[in-house]
Design a protein around this motif. Sequence first.
Motif, PDB file in Angstrom:
ATOM      1  N   LEU A 278       0.837  -1.203   0.000  1.00 32.89           N
ATOM      2  CA  LEU A 278       0.000   0.000   0.000  1.00 32.89           C
ATOM      3  C   LEU A 278       0.875   1.257   0.000  1.00 32.89           C
ATOM      4  CD1 LEU A 278      -3.108   0.471   0.228  1.00 32.89           C
ATOM      5  CD2 LEU A 278      -2.752   0.758   2.678  1.00 32.89           C
ATOM      6  N   VAL A 279       2.027   1.156   0.646  1.00 38.68           N
ATOM      7  CA  VAL A 279       2.910   2.302   0.844  1.00 38.68           C
ATOM      8  C   VAL A 279       3.912   2.473  -0.305  1.00 38.68           C
ATOM      9  CG1 VAL A 279       4.688   3.223   2.406  1.00 38.68           C
ATOM     10  CG2 VAL A 279       2.664   2.130   3.345  1.00 38.68           C
TER      11      VAL A 279
ATOM     12  N   PRO B 230       3.164   5.284  -3.404  1.00 36.72           N
ATOM     13  CA  PRO B 230       3.267   6.668  -2.940  1.00 36.72           C
ATOM     14  C   PRO B 230       4.685   7.050  -2.508  1.00 36.72           C
ATOM     15  CG  PRO B 230       1.313   5.660  -2.015  1.00 36.72           C
ATOM     16  CD  PRO B 230       2.092   4.570  -2.703  1.00 36.72           C
TER      17      PRO B 230
ATOM     18  N   LEU C  57      -3.136   7.557   0.509  1.00 38.15           N
ATOM     19  CA  LEU C  57      -2.503   6.639   1.456  1.00 38.15           C
ATOM     20  C   LEU C  57      -2.942   6.965   2.884  1.00 38.15           C
ATOM     21  CD1 LEU C  57      -0.493   4.408   2.215  1.00 38.15           C
ATOM     22  CD2 LEU C  57       1.304   6.170   2.209  1.00 38.15           C
TER      23      LEU C  57
ATOM     24  N   GLN D 138      -6.424   5.670   3.394  1.00 39.37           N
ATOM     25  CA  GLN D 138      -6.425   4.211   3.494  1.00 39.37           C
ATOM     26  C   GLN D 138      -5.905   3.762   4.859  1.00 39.37           C
ATOM     27  OE1 GLN D 138      -4.055   3.563  -0.030  1.00 39.37           O
ATOM     28  NE2 GLN D 138      -5.859   3.024  -1.256  1.00 39.37           N
TER      29      GLN D 138
END
Length: 169
Positions: free
Chosen positions: A38-39, A42, A153, A156
């Motif tokens: 997820l990180v 970005p 991000l 989320q």
Amino acid sequence: MLQQIVSHTPIYVWFILAFLISRGVAASADRDVTMRSLVIIPAVMLVLSWLDIDNKFGVDGVVGASWVVGALTGAGLIWRNFDNASIAYDPASGAIRLRGSWMPLALMMAIFCTKYAVAVLVAVLPAAREHALFVVAVCVVFGMFNGAFLGRLACQLAVCQRAIGTVRA
């Protein structure tokens, strides 16, 4: 002139474009991801943007401040309009379910096209680097793009944090 621009574009740029398209198409489908994945995008986009700004204009004073203003604006816009239903987090398994969206592809293509256009403009008109309005505008736009990624991000992660809090309560 367009043919010259394309022919003078380094080959690695086309590989980057292909990679971004593949990541964007993958993001259009529902998928399960880890917190780490997820990180990644970005973070990579943040580092690449900051390095590009530093390489083209430096990051001192107005340049860095313009980028930060753009980043805060982009993050704020995403934070305000984020669809919490686009993500589900299962604290027990650690699985993050993302609903498919074409927004990441659109954002990555906008960044790519903007960076490409700025690179071409600076190559064709090197004096553009000295025009304060151009530099500030570019830095604000790049900051907004990164802010959008970072804002998404943050949203989320907030959904995941709320899910963890709900389980503990």
